[in-house]
Write an enzyme that holds these catalytic residues in place. Structure first.
Site, PDB file in Angstrom:
ATOM      1  N   ALA A 274       0.831  -1.205   0.000  1.00  0.00           N
ATOM      2  CA  ALA A 274       0.000   0.000   0.000  1.00  0.00           C
ATOM      3  C   ALA A 274       0.868   1.258   0.000  1.00  0.00           C
ATOM      4  CB  ALA A 274      -0.912  -0.009   1.211  1.00  0.00           C
TER       5      ALA A 274
ATOM      6  N   ASN B 111      -5.040   4.643  11.340  1.00  0.00           N
ATOM      7  CA  ASN B 111      -4.417   3.391  11.773  1.00  0.00           C
ATOM      8  C   ASN B 111      -4.028   3.375  13.250  1.00  0.00           C
ATOM      9  OD1 ASN B 111      -2.756   5.348  10.443  1.00  0.00           O
ATOM     10  ND2 ASN B 111      -1.004   4.029  10.767  1.00  0.00           N
TER      11      ASN B 111
ATOM     12  N   GLN C 265      -6.959   0.451   6.238  1.00  0.00           N
ATOM     13  CA  GLN C 265      -7.474  -0.056   7.511  1.00  0.00           C
ATOM     14  C   GLN C 265      -8.991  -0.276   7.488  1.00  0.00           C
ATOM     15  OE1 GLN C 265      -5.714  -1.254   9.870  1.00  0.00           O
ATOM     16  NE2 GLN C 265      -3.669  -0.387   9.525  1.00  0.00           N
TER      17      GLN C 265
ATOM     18  N   SER D  67      -4.116  -2.972   0.885  1.00  0.00           N
ATOM     19  CA  SER D  67      -2.964  -3.835   1.145  1.00  0.00           C
ATOM     20  C   SER D  67      -3.447  -5.235   1.504  1.00  0.00           C
ATOM     21  CB  SER D  67      -2.171  -3.242   2.315  1.00  0.00           C
ATOM     22  OG  SER D  67      -1.039  -4.026   2.579  1.00  0.00           O
TER      23      SER D  67
ATOM     24  N   HIS E 250      -1.733  -7.691   3.106  1.00  0.00           N
ATOM     25  CA  HIS E 250      -1.295  -8.301   4.371  1.00  0.00           C
ATOM     26  C   HIS E 250      -2.077  -7.814   5.587  1.00  0.00           C
ATOM     27  CE1 HIS E 250       1.317  -5.172   6.349  1.00  0.00           C
ATOM     28  NE2 HIS E 250       1.390  -4.695   5.124  1.00  0.00           N
TER      29      HIS E 250
ATOM     30  N   THR F  59       9.187  -7.290 -14.150  1.00  0.00           N
ATOM     31  CA  THR F  59       8.462  -8.561 -14.252  1.00  0.00           C
ATOM     32  C   THR F  59       7.382  -8.640 -13.178  1.00  0.00           C
ATOM     33  OG1 THR F  59      10.463  -9.600 -15.065  1.00  0.00           O
ATOM     34  CG2 THR F  59       8.744 -11.078 -14.236  1.00  0.00           C
TER      35      THR F  59
ATOM     36  N   CYS G 247       5.081   1.720  11.187  1.00  0.00           N
ATOM     37  CA  CYS G 247       6.097   2.329  10.320  1.00  0.00           C
ATOM     38  C   CYS G 247       6.862   3.432  11.046  1.00  0.00           C
ATOM     39  CB  CYS G 247       5.463   2.874   9.054  1.00  0.00           C
ATOM     40  SG  CYS G 247       4.885   1.557   8.011  1.00  0.00           S
TER      41      CYS G 247
HETATM   42  C1  LIG Z   1      -3.369   3.421   6.824  1.00  0.00           C
HETATM   43  C2  LIG Z   1      -2.213   2.679   6.235  1.00  0.00           C
HETATM   44  N1  LIG Z   1      -1.809   3.002   5.001  1.00  0.00           N
HETATM   45  C3  LIG Z   1      -0.782   2.367   4.419  1.00  0.00           C
HETATM   46  C4  LIG Z   1      -0.105   1.364   5.065  1.00  0.00           C
HETATM   47  C5  LIG Z   1       1.053   0.710   4.384  1.00  0.00           C
HETATM   48  O1  LIG Z   1       0.756  -0.602   4.022  1.00  0.00           O
HETATM   49  P1  LIG Z   1       1.894  -1.543   3.424  1.00  0.00           P
HETATM   50  O2  LIG Z   1       2.547  -2.196   4.589  1.00  0.00           O
HETATM   51  O3  LIG Z   1       1.190  -2.508   2.539  1.00  0.00           O
HETATM   52  O4  LIG Z   1       2.841  -0.669   2.681  1.00  0.00           O
HETATM   53  C6  LIG Z   1      -0.488   1.000   6.359  1.00  0.00           C
HETATM   54  C7  LIG Z   1       0.251  -0.048   7.095  1.00  0.00           C
HETATM   55  O5  LIG Z   1       0.579   0.063   8.245  1.00  0.00           O
HETATM   56  C8  LIG Z   1      -1.576   1.673   6.964  1.00  0.00           C
HETATM   57  O6  LIG Z   1      -1.990   1.373   8.191  1.00  0.00           O
END
Ligand SMILES: Cc1ncc(COP(=O)(O)O)c(C=O)c1O
Length: 376
Positions: free
Chosen positions: A69, A150, A179, A197, A199, A235, A321
């Protein structure tokens, strides 16, 4: 181990892993190769894109596969802004976006001469339409506001914002819906671009999507071959992209049951937290129940996280992050919470796998930790 960090990432579900392994072994040819094995992979890839589009009620050509994402957010901000700068160089976003939006916006300001307005949050943890109205200008080309925060689970009024922006400007609306996916009805039809995303919904890591309306111009951020309509060369990571469709279908099929389970669990966790001293809940009652943010006023985030970790409980303080940065929540500060609350925050995030027994264990551990470490 007790895992209350599903907003950070989720385990891969067995069906997805099984499909992935099968595809990995069988369909390893390059999706752009002209031989029959390559053509088979290409067909599966495009079938997956079509399935994703159908689940989102959009067109297949509006789905861009990305590695995560964060990458999709980079496309939404930089890919869109750089391709449309002849129409204006003003962007509106909020001060509480994910780092992939914030860093992209900063880069557009510092390197490419854009002007960015960072909207504040209000005490309810949301961006307000009034602020969007004030910030919107003739040269605004993009408004990017996340759907669900988040850290707190607060839900922004995206539909309201998008309707206003579309009626009063030529700006395009993007929303980071990471989220919200699989956890609520998405206001996808209201926006022009949205990010997802895999995961976060029990899919694979390294797998994201940008939904973008067909007519929008985006700049290729990875200049290479013809993949992804020339927008993202290299690829194709076909096996990962192919299983996104299955991941999404399962998440949407089970969405209502997951919401009901987590809503009940969130209410239970809130009630239990009320019985613990020094706890202030930061997520408003209207927030998405999958995220529950609180502060323990007598123990800082870092000590709390380590103490919980030592008891086998996984939680976060803020966005993962930013977890290696200074332990202060800018989101809570932006909501008007004081420094103490912002440096003492804990984020619990739940899923359909979470149980009352886990909450009970967690609450017992929390009480023990407070008895042991409390500084007041
Ligand atoms: C609101 C939000 N956007 C983007 C992301 C980024 O996702 P990804 O880990 O797939 O880059 C996260 C992940 O923590 C998120 O919580």
């Amino acid at each position: 181990m007790i895992y209350f960090d599903y907003a950070s990432t989720t385990p891969v579900r067995a069906e997805v892993l099984e499909a992935y392994e099968k595809i990995l072994h069988t369909y390893y040819a390059n999706a752009d190769s002209l031989h029959q094995e390559g053509r088979k992979v290409h067909t599966l890839l495009e079938q997956s894109r079509a399935n994703i589009a159908q689940l989102f009620h959009v067109r297949p050509s509006e789905i861009l596969y990305a590695s995560c994402a964060s990458e999709a957010n980079n496309y939404a901000l930089k890919g869109f802004a750089l391709a449309n700068q002849n129409r204006g160089k003003h962007i509106i976003t909020s001060c509480a976006e994910h780092s992939s939006i914030q860093s992209s916006a900063r880069q557009l300001e510092e390197v490419f001469g854009f002007e960015v307005t960072y909207l504040p949050l209000h005490a309810d943890g949301r961006v307000h339409l009034e602020d969007v109205k004030q910030a919107l200008r003739k040269d605004t080309i993009l408004v990017s506001i996340m759907l669900v925060n988040n850290e707190t689970g607060c839900i922004n009024p995206i539909e309201e914002i998008a309707t206003y922006v579309h009626a009063h400007s030529r700006a395009v609306v993007h929303s980071d819906m990471v989220q919200g996916l699989g956890k609520m009805t998405l206001p996808l039809a209201a926006v022009d671009m949205a990010t997802f995303s895999a995961h976060k919904i029990f899919g694979l890591k390294g797998s994201g999507i940008l939904y973008h309306r067909e007519h929008l111009r985006l700049l290729a951020l990875i200049s290479a071959g013809q993949q992804e309509g020339g927008l993202r060369g290299g690829t194709s990571n076909a096996p990962t992209e192919i299983v996104f469709a299955k991941t999404l279908r399962l998440a949407l099929e089970e969405q209502e049951a997951h919401i009901a389970h987590v809503r009940e669990l969130n209410a239970y966790a809130r009630a239990q937290l009320q019985t613990v001293r020094d706890i202030e809940i930061n997520s408003p009652a209207e927030a998405l129940p999958f995220i529950l943010n609180f502060s323990c006023l007598s123990i800082g985030s870092e000590i709390m996280l380590n103490a919980l970790d030592a008891r086998g409980i996984c939680v976060s303080a803020q966005s993962t992050c930013n977890s290696r940065g200074k332990a202060i929540s800018h989101v809570l500060l932006a909501m008007g919470k004081d420094q103490l609350r912002a440096t003492h925050a804990v984020r619990l995030s739940f899923s359909h796998l979470s149980t009352r027994q886990e909450i009970d264990f967690f609450i017992r551990a929390l009480k023990e930790i407070i008895d042991e470490y409390a500084t007041r």
